[in-house]
Design a protein around this motif. Structure first.
Motif: not given
Length: 139
Positions: A21, A104, A109
């Protein structure tokens, strides 16, 4: 020994989530990185965040799961993913008070990170030997 393995599993699961990510990051302060070197500071950062995630899961998660039990039953267990994301966001908030931070770029996410962390933790937990089973066979 089981605690150390759990921290390592958490750290590896978080590392996998950070790798997949782009909106998730674990970073240490410049003074922290300079004192341990680049690779050492990265490993320690992941272990510290993994330990912090374990503490959050041990202390806060049971209460949140109890309060959210009706919603979890209503969604046939899918709300557990949201609880995992909330635990990651709580870990990110708590890490602001340490030299190592988890961040984040949004809730989505954190939600995807929760899915990745759950999958990697399950696979690593399945692969690693269970110490309790080994001890019961010895008795």
């Amino acid at each position: 020994m089981n605690l150390i393995l759990r921290i390592i599993v958490n750290a590896l699961a978080l590392a996998a989530a950070v790798w997949f990510l782009p909106g998730m990051e674990i970073a240490g302060s410049d003074a922290f990185a300079a004192s341990l070197g680049d690779t050492g500071s990265t490993v320690v950062a992941y272990l510290v965040i993994g330990a912090l995630f374990g503490v959050v899961n041990a202390l806060v998660r049971p209460l949140v799961e109890l309060v959210a039990l009706p919603l979890t039953c209503l969604t046939l267990g899918l709300f557990a993913v949201v609880i995992n994301a909330l635990m990651l966001l709580l870990t990110a908030w708590a890490s602001q008070f340490t030299p190592i931070t988890l961040s984040f770029d949004g809730f989505l996410t954190a939600l995807f990170a929760a899915i990745i962390v759950a999958i990697v933790s399950a696979v690593l937990g399945w692969v690693m030997p269970d110490r309790r089973a080994e001890r019961s066979r010895e008795d």
